[in-house]
Motif scaffolding. Structure first.
Motif, PDB file in Angstrom:
ATOM      1  N   VAL A 245       0.821  -1.212   0.000  1.00 14.26           N
ATOM      2  CA  VAL A 245       0.000   0.000   0.000  1.00 14.26           C
ATOM      3  C   VAL A 245       0.858   1.266   0.000  1.00 14.26           C
ATOM      4  CG1 VAL A 245      -0.287   0.200   2.504  1.00 14.26           C
ATOM      5  CG2 VAL A 245      -2.103   0.996   0.997  1.00 14.26           C
TER       6      VAL A 245
ATOM      7  N   GLU B   1      -8.852   4.241  -3.436  1.00 11.89           N
ATOM      8  CA  GLU B   1      -7.557   4.518  -4.080  1.00 11.89           C
ATOM      9  C   GLU B   1      -7.459   5.923  -4.646  1.00 11.89           C
ATOM     10  OE1 GLU B   1      -5.509   1.748  -6.596  1.00 11.89           O
ATOM     11  OE2 GLU B   1      -6.546   0.059  -5.643  1.00 11.89           O
TER      12      GLU B   1
ATOM     13  N   ARG C  16      -6.181   8.387  -1.947  1.00 15.15           N
ATOM     14  CA  ARG C  16      -4.944   8.088  -1.217  1.00 15.15           C
ATOM     15  C   ARG C  16      -3.814   9.070  -1.511  1.00 15.15           C
ATOM     16  NH1 ARG C  16      -4.820   1.437  -1.683  1.00 15.15           N
ATOM     17  NH2 ARG C  16      -6.718   1.134  -0.436  1.00 15.15           N
TER      18      ARG C  16
END
Length: 143
Positions: free
Chosen positions: A27, A61, A64
């Motif tokens: 990640v 996502e 992020r």
């Protein structure tokens, strides 16, 4: 080398600092590249790797990148100013804006005064010109 890393890639800055294997779906990897180790180091110091990991996994996502940018900014501000962090920077910028606004108001007032002064000079000049009668040339004696 690990099984999912080629010989040309290296672990991301987070995995390198944490001394762990950088897995394929790490990640941290998209946001903390190996060539920017200080970026993760300051975030880790302020927030902790596990908190950053949890936060990133909870976010979609597409959010992020913005979250990481915010964390990096806050972490760097916290490292520079451990007490106030971003708030100190924001307060300082607000104070500077207020000072610049005051300077701008003064400059605008000066411009208004100068225009009024120039305008009054023109009015005085025009008034003098219209009330001015050229001297009459002495008449030559008639012959």
């Amino acid at each position: 080398m690990t099984e999912n890393m080629t010989s040309t890639s290296s672990p991301c800055a987070a995995c390198k600092l944490l001394r762990r294997r950088c897995a394929k779906g790490c990640v941290f990897a998209p946001y903390f590249p190996a060539d920017q180790p200080l970026k993760f180091a300051s975030v880790h110091k302020v927030f902790g790797a596990s908190n950053v990991n949890k936060l990133l996994q909870e976010l979609p996502e597409h959010q992020r990148g913005d979250a990481v940018s915010s964390m990096v900014y806050e972490a760097n501000a916290r490292v520079r100013d451990p007490v106030y962090g971003c708030v100190g920077a924001i307060s300082s910028l607000q104070q500077k804006v207020a000072e610049l606004q005051a300077q701008l108001a003064i400059a605008q007032a000066e411009i208004v005064c100068l225009r009024m002064y120039q305008g009054s000079d023109l009015i005085t000049f025009n008034t003098k010109m219209t009330s001015f009668s050229p001297p009459v040339a002495p008449s030559s004696p008639s012959r």
